[in-house]
Enzyme design. Structure first.
Site, short mmCIF file in Angstrom:
data_model
loop_
_atom_site.label_atom_id
_atom_site.label_comp_id
_atom_site.label_asym_id
_atom_site.label_seq_id
_atom_site.Cartn_x
_atom_site.Cartn_y
_atom_site.Cartn_z
N ASP A 38 0.99 -1.13 -0.22
CA ASP A 38 0.54 -0.44 -0.47
C ASP A 38 0.89 1.49 0.35
O ASP A 38 0.78 2.15 -0.59
CB ASP A 38 -0.85 -0.08 0.92
CG ASP A 38 -1.50 1.26 1.48
OD1 ASP A 38 -2.18 1.81 0.74
OD2 ASP A 38 -1.17 1.90 2.33
N ASP B 274 4.81 0.70 4.68
CA ASP B 274 5.04 -0.93 4.69
C ASP B 274 5.02 -1.74 3.58
O ASP B 274 4.90 -1.18 2.66
CB ASP B 274 4.26 -0.53 5.87
CG ASP B 274 2.84 -0.34 5.09
OD1 ASP B 274 2.40 -0.46 4.09
OD2 ASP B 274 1.87 0.61 6.14
N TYR C 293 -7.74 2.78 7.09
CA TYR C 293 -8.66 2.41 6.10
C TYR C 293 -9.74 2.82 5.58
O TYR C 293 -10.37 1.68 6.14
CB TYR C 293 -7.77 2.36 4.83
CG TYR C 293 -6.80 3.30 4.17
CD1 TYR C 293 -7.03 3.74 3.05
CD2 TYR C 293 -5.40 1.94 3.61
CE1 TYR C 293 -5.78 3.91 2.51
CE2 TYR C 293 -4.60 2.18 3.53
CZ TYR C 293 -4.29 3.56 2.66
OH TYR C 293 -3.61 3.70 2.32
N GLU D 194 5.02 9.94 3.35
CA GLU D 194 4.89 9.08 2.94
C GLU D 194 4.39 8.70 2.01
O GLU D 194 2.92 9.56 1.45
CB GLU D 194 3.81 8.00 3.98
CG GLU D 194 3.87 6.57 4.02
CD GLU D 194 3.05 5.66 4.71
OE1 GLU D 194 3.09 4.56 4.97
OE2 GLU D 194 2.51 6.46 5.66
#
Length: 619
Positions: free
Chosen positions: A163, A166, A323, A570
């Site tokens: 995703d 990570d 999410y 990120e």
């Protein structure tokens, strides 16, 4: 005096002969006629005629298939050689004369950034990597995902995409990312081809679609469970259990257990995955067997989403932390629209245009986040997708009323993006605050830039020069200008003069919150805590994550290039999918426009052709 006549008769020559000249001429003429009454041999003819001119014999050249005069042949060859020399001389002069323009315009910034933004997906691949992956510091990883569970409805869950920074595979944002990539290919395949990226982006979509087919029983017509997530990242309550957030490891070195999360009541996730497979089936329509496989999977998922209602992130699941889905009504419209385009089945269109569904999805009431397309809310995208149907096919009754409403709502959303309206604030540097100053703004900005450019191209393809915001008429160029200013901000036209896409320009983030990019490929296997030193160091990442769009600046145009703050540094695949879509829409020649027809390939004619007239009457 007598002499011998050469032709055999006696001839008397008398110098004193009194005959006149006329008489002699007559005599000679008579002699001539008498002599010519007999055929002359060759010698006699030569004496009479004297030395005749020798007639030149014509020479010919045999070219095999044709015989031509040598003279003509020489002239022809000579002319060709002379013309060749002349052309060569002219070419030499043209080449040596300095020119003040380039024969080919250099690639624009949007095309250059597109190449890089697509590379990010190569770096996010999980599973057995292809040899041509072109990310030197990545290797095959997590090859045991989903294996070893007896009696499960899946065989393995190897593959897919990580995703973000990570190594978790969240299927909700991942399926949205694949839908966005497919949508951009369907509309702008010619631009992808011009950029040399069509095969690459299709390969990326297939990588995601193949993985989704593993997450449920894709051969069945009816299912009762799907996989929602692989991996875990919950570190709440000070948990020290090794997982994808507590440990800082390269994906290739992961040795801890990666749990599989299943769900049996997840309408939002299933409908979004159905949209991903349905849109991909249009991308691969030329591969009939594969396309039908994707369509079947999409139908199965959508039926499951309608039969077993519920939010996938309900009930305190881990997904709610990262999410969280607010509702599934928008996914019903979104998934239904894509399935209609993929199958041509009117039942999906009837569902997607149900006023009740639109009402539940918030299509009529607005709200602070109305018009913001994201991995959570697809309403703005669904309304534009269905406005497309009205613009180009105009199905009429019974769909016209709701399609007109969607079209009007889309127009209102486009108005809200413009600086002249105050629905959304802007930073001093000009970035639109679609998430009202909250962190990670860029993922929403790129989606809006894509929608604005696409709506502009829809209008132009429909020979419409613009649209109304209240009483005021705005040109389609205004929408493109909005999209360009936002993407230009991301590419470096901002107060910090920083590109927020890694590898683009000279000044971009160097401390990404990304495990694989932050740990060197030095043949050392760092354990769960062993990689913390790379997480906590102030040194730049040893590996460049080319094309990654970071989360973005804050509401004051500030940005902290630090690895520890994921709200700045990120990247995510959902964000990058929107970026790719916006970049390809703005890239290249504006006149290329959209592909009007591909998305309608499976849609039957709205108004069937009337039967042919009866044959003429014959007695």
């Amino acid at each position: 005096m007598y002499g011998r006549d050469p032709w055999g008769g006696p001839l008397e020559i008398n110098a004193a002969d009194s005959a006149t000249d006329d008489d002699r001429s007559r005599n000679l003429n008579d002699l001539d006629r008498a002599a010519l009454s007999r055929p002359l041999d060759e010698t006699q003819q030569s004496w009479l005629l004297g030395p005749a001119e020798q007639k030149k014999k014509k020479k010919y050249v045999d070219l095999g298939c044709i015989i031509v005069s040598r003279k003509i042949f020489v002239w022809t060859v000579g002319s060709i050689v002379a013309a060749g020399l002349l052309v060569g001389l002219i070419t030499l002069i043209v080449k040596t004369v300095p020119r003040h323009h380039h024969s080919h315009a250099p690639a624009d910034n949007y095309t250059l950034a597109l190449h890089k933004a697509l590379m990010f997906f190569n770096a996010q691949r999980s599973g057995k990597l292809p040899k041509h992956n072109n990310v030197s510091w990545r290797g095959s990883s997590c090859l045991s995902d989903g294996k070893g569970k007896q009696g499960s409805f899946y065989k393995d869950l190897v593959g897919g995409y990580y995703d973000a920074g990570d190594a978790i595979k969240f299927h909700f944002p991942a399926s949205f990312a694949m839908t966005m990539l497919s949508w951009s290919v369907i509309e702008y395949s010619a631009k992808y081809e011009a950029a040399g990226e069509l095969n690459h982006v299709k390969e990326l979509i297939k990588w995601g679609a193949d993985y989704f087919l593993k997450t449920f029983n894709s051969t069945a017509d009816t299912i009762d469970r799907i996989v929602a997530q692989v991996g875990s990242g919950d570190t709440s309550g000070g948990s020290t259990t090794p997982n994808d957030h507590y440990c800082w490891m390269r994906p290739e070195d992961i040795d801890y257990d990666r749990p599989v999360t299943e769900c049996s009541s997840c309408s939002d996730l299933a409908a979004e995955m159905a949209a991903a497979l349905a849109s991909a089936s249009i991308v691969f329509k030329d591969n009939k067997a594969y396309s039908q496989k994707l369509v079947h999977g999409a139908k199965t998922l959508f039926k499951f989403s309608r039969d077993q209602r519920g939010r996938y992130s309900a009930g305190g699941s881990e997904a709610a932390i990262f999410y969280n889905s607010t509702s599934y009504w928008d996914e019903f419209i979104w998934g239904g629209a894509w399935l209609y385009y993929a199958t041509g089945n009117n039942s999906y269109l009837q569902l997607a245009t149900m006023p009740g569904l639109a009402k539940h999805a918030g299509a009529f009431w607005g709200g602070p986040d109305y018009g913001v397309l994201s991995w959570d809310n697809k309403l703005a995208g669904a309304q534009l997708l269905l406005s497309r149907l009205r613009l180009f096919l105009s199905p009429g009754y019974p769909y016209e009323e709701i399609l007109r409403t969607f079209h009007n709502q889309t127009s209102i959303i486009m108005c809200s993006y413009l600086p002249i309206f105050t629905k959304f604030n802007r930073t001093k540097g000009g970035l639109i605050e679609l998430n009202h100053g909250r962190p990670q703004p860029l993922q929403y900005v790129v989606n809006a830039a894509f929608l604005a450019t696409l709506f502009s191209d829809y209008l132009e393809a429909a020979d419409t020069p613009g649209w109304y915001c209240g009483p005021n008429f705005y040109s389609t160029d205004v929408l493109r200008d909005f999209a360009k200013t936002q993407i230009d901000y991301i590419l470096g036209k901002n107060p910090r003069k920083m590109s927020y896409i890694v590898g683009f320009g000279n000044h971009y983030p160097k401390h990404l919150h990304h495990r694989g990019a932050s740990i060197p490929k030095n043949k050392v296997r760092y354990n769960c805590k062993g990689g913390w030193k790379w997480r906590d160091t102030s040194k730049p990442n040893p590996n460049t994550l080319v094309g990654a769009m970071v989360a973005g600046p804050d509401r004051h145009d500030g940005f902290h290039d630090v690895r520890s703050n994921y709200n700045y540094t990120e990247p995510t695949i959902a964000g990058n999918a929107g970026l790719v879509a916006a970049l390809v829409a703005l890239s290249g020649d504006k006149t290329t426009g959209i592909d009007k027809n591909t998305i309608f390939s499976a849609v039957p004619p709205m108004f069937p052709t009337p039967p042919p007239p009866p044959a003429p009457w014959k007695p």
